[in-house]
Scaffold this active site. Structure first.
Site, mmCIF file in Angstrom:
data_model
loop_
_atom_site.group_PDB
_atom_site.id
_atom_site.type_symbol
_atom_site.label_atom_id
_atom_site.label_comp_id
_atom_site.label_asym_id
_atom_site.label_seq_id
_atom_site.Cartn_x
_atom_site.Cartn_y
_atom_site.Cartn_z
ATOM 1 N N ARG A 71 -17.542 -6.748 -2.399
ATOM 2 C CA ARG A 71 -18.477 -5.747 -2.946
ATOM 3 C C ARG A 71 -17.767 -4.699 -3.802
ATOM 4 O O ARG A 71 -18.409 -3.832 -4.390
ATOM 5 C CB ARG A 71 -19.231 -5.059 -1.804
ATOM 6 C CG ARG A 71 -20.351 -5.919 -1.219
ATOM 7 C CD ARG A 71 -21.264 -5.079 -0.340
ATOM 8 N NE ARG A 71 -20.556 -4.551 0.815
ATOM 9 C CZ ARG A 71 -20.493 -5.154 2.009
ATOM 10 N NH1 ARG A 71 -21.100 -6.300 2.192
ATOM 11 N NH2 ARG A 71 -19.840 -4.604 3.000
ATOM 12 N N LYS A 120 -9.076 5.348 -8.074
ATOM 13 C CA LYS A 120 -7.847 4.633 -7.666
ATOM 14 C C LYS A 120 -7.059 5.496 -6.686
ATOM 15 O O LYS A 120 -6.799 6.669 -6.945
ATOM 16 C CB LYS A 120 -6.994 4.294 -8.888
ATOM 17 C CG LYS A 120 -5.758 3.484 -8.521
ATOM 18 C CD LYS A 120 -5.134 2.835 -9.753
ATOM 19 C CE LYS A 120 -3.893 2.030 -9.422
ATOM 20 N NZ LYS A 120 -4.169 0.910 -8.516
ATOM 21 N N SER A 180 -4.348 -6.706 -4.494
ATOM 22 C CA SER A 180 -4.276 -5.333 -3.978
ATOM 23 C C SER A 180 -2.920 -4.730 -4.320
ATOM 24 O O SER A 180 -1.928 -5.450 -4.461
ATOM 25 C CB SER A 180 -4.452 -5.312 -2.457
ATOM 26 O OG SER A 180 -5.626 -5.986 -2.085
ATOM 27 N N THR A 181 -2.886 -3.402 -4.399
ATOM 28 C CA THR A 181 -1.638 -2.692 -4.707
ATOM 29 C C THR A 181 -1.418 -1.605 -3.650
ATOM 30 O O THR A 181 -2.251 -1.420 -2.763
ATOM 31 C CB THR A 181 -1.718 -2.068 -6.118
ATOM 32 O OG1 THR A 181 -2.897 -1.256 -6.191
ATOM 33 C CG2 THR A 181 -1.770 -3.141 -7.190
ATOM 34 N N HIS A 212 -5.441 5.693 -14.853
ATOM 35 C CA HIS A 212 -6.516 4.918 -14.219
ATOM 36 C C HIS A 212 -7.685 5.828 -13.865
ATOM 37 O O HIS A 212 -7.555 7.048 -13.852
ATOM 38 C CB HIS A 212 -6.017 4.226 -12.945
ATOM 39 C CG HIS A 212 -5.135 3.042 -13.208
ATOM 40 N ND1 HIS A 212 -3.779 3.153 -13.369
ATOM 41 C CD2 HIS A 212 -5.428 1.716 -13.351
ATOM 42 C CE1 HIS A 212 -3.258 1.955 -13.593
ATOM 43 N NE2 HIS A 212 -4.240 1.059 -13.595
#
Ligand SMILES: NC(=O)C1=CN([C@@H]2O[C@H](COP(=O)(O)OP(=O)(O)OC[C@H]3O[C@@H](n4cnc5c(N)ncnc54)[C@H](OP(=O)(O)O)[C@@H]3O)[C@@H](O)[C@H]2O)C=CC1
Ligand SMILES: O=C(O)C1=N[C@H](C(=O)O)C[C@H](O)C1
Length: 249
Positions: free
Chosen positions: A13, A139, A78-79, A135
């Site tokens: 989602r 984030k 992912s980060t 960004h």
């Protein structure tokens, strides 16, 4: 036509999960078998590969589950991983094939090679390196995963690990910057999709290399290409350089 394969979407989602869903809709060789988010327990036996854009913690838990059961293969976008979480991914990859990248775009993966080359050519006794990233306001990790990959490439060009050359964050009064170090600056504002700039600066000149992401569908398309590539691979930790064929064995 290529053989049909089944994909799960983790973080379904979220912003990236929705972009991945759209990218998969455009492919005739893929069926989405599972979609899941936080708190949901997916039936992983339905997937050949899972594409995961969630959180570092969730990605590590998923990788450990896939390693325990011997699959499915994973694409992790992912980060924000800690060194301990990176080690956990490395351990999981001994039992399952994982493509992990902080950025699935072609342009950034070419930029990585350019940065390594420039860092090698520009003498660390004269040239500082500063990586700037911008960004959207939602984030949560900084520096971005891409900025860290670019920093690692710059450090590798100079024959070091990033942690050996990384300069401390700037805030208030600090010591003078040591020449040749690698610094990071982050911007979080509005809806910016992803901007990365690597600046090489001597006393006399500045060289700037940069990349702009225009739409996050870009990352989704790259992740889907990685999923098609990884589903038949042996266990191991791969990245987009492997998927794109930029790193030959
Ligand atoms: N490598 C690349 O090219 C790119 C990487 N990213 C990275 O991807 C990650 C996600 O980004 P984005 O989509 O913008 O973030 P979002 O916050 O929009 O989405 C994250 C999603 O992950 C879900 N989630 C949280 N915990 C779990 C869990 N345990 N299992 C499954 N799903 C979970 C969330 O569900 P809920 O809302 O229910 O908590 C949410 O749907 C970030 O780390 C980001 O930096 C982003 C773009 C490109
Ligand atoms: O969170 C994002 O949005 C992005 N994250 C990745 C990163 O941390 O580098 C890639 C991209 O820039 C978008």
């Amino acid at each position: 036509m290529s053989e049909l394969f089944h994909v799960g979407i983790s973080g379904a989602r979220g912003r990236m999960g929705r972009a991945v869903s759209q990218a998969l809709d455009a492919r005739e060789d893929v069926m989405v078998s599972v979609r899941f988010d936080w708190g949901e327990t997916p039936d992983l036996s339905l997937c050949d590969v899972v594409i995961d854009f969630s959180t570092a913690e969730a990605s590590v838990a998923l990788a450990e589950t896939c390693a325990e059961r011997g699959g499915p293969a994973l694409v992790i976008g992912s980060t924000g991983f800690s060194p301990e979480q990176e080690a956990a991914l490395q351990a999981a990859a001994e039992k399952v094939a994982i493509v992990r990248s902080g950025n699935f775009s072609l342009g950034v993966n070419i930029l990585i090679g350019l940065v390594e080359h420039a860092a090698l050519r520009l003498d660390a006794r004269d040239w500082d390196i500063e990586i700037t990233e911008a960004h959207h306001r939602k984030k949560i990790d900084a520096p971005s995963g891409t900025a860290l990959m670019l920093g690692e490439a710059a450090a590798a060009g100079r024959g070091h690990d990033l942690e050996e050359l990384r300069s401390a964050p700037y805030d208030g009064i600090s010591d003078e910057r040591k020449t040749g170090t690698i610094g990071f600056s982050s911007i979080r504002a509005g809806g910016i999709v992803g901007e990365h700039t690597v600046l090489f600066a001597s006393d006399d000149e500045v060289l700037t290399l940069s990349h702009s992401a225009i739409d996050r569908s870009l990352f989704a398309k790259g992740a889907v290409a990685a999923a098609a590539w990884v589903r038949t691979r042996r266990p191991g930790l791969y990245d987009m350089q492997d998927v794109l064929g930029f790193r030959q064995a």
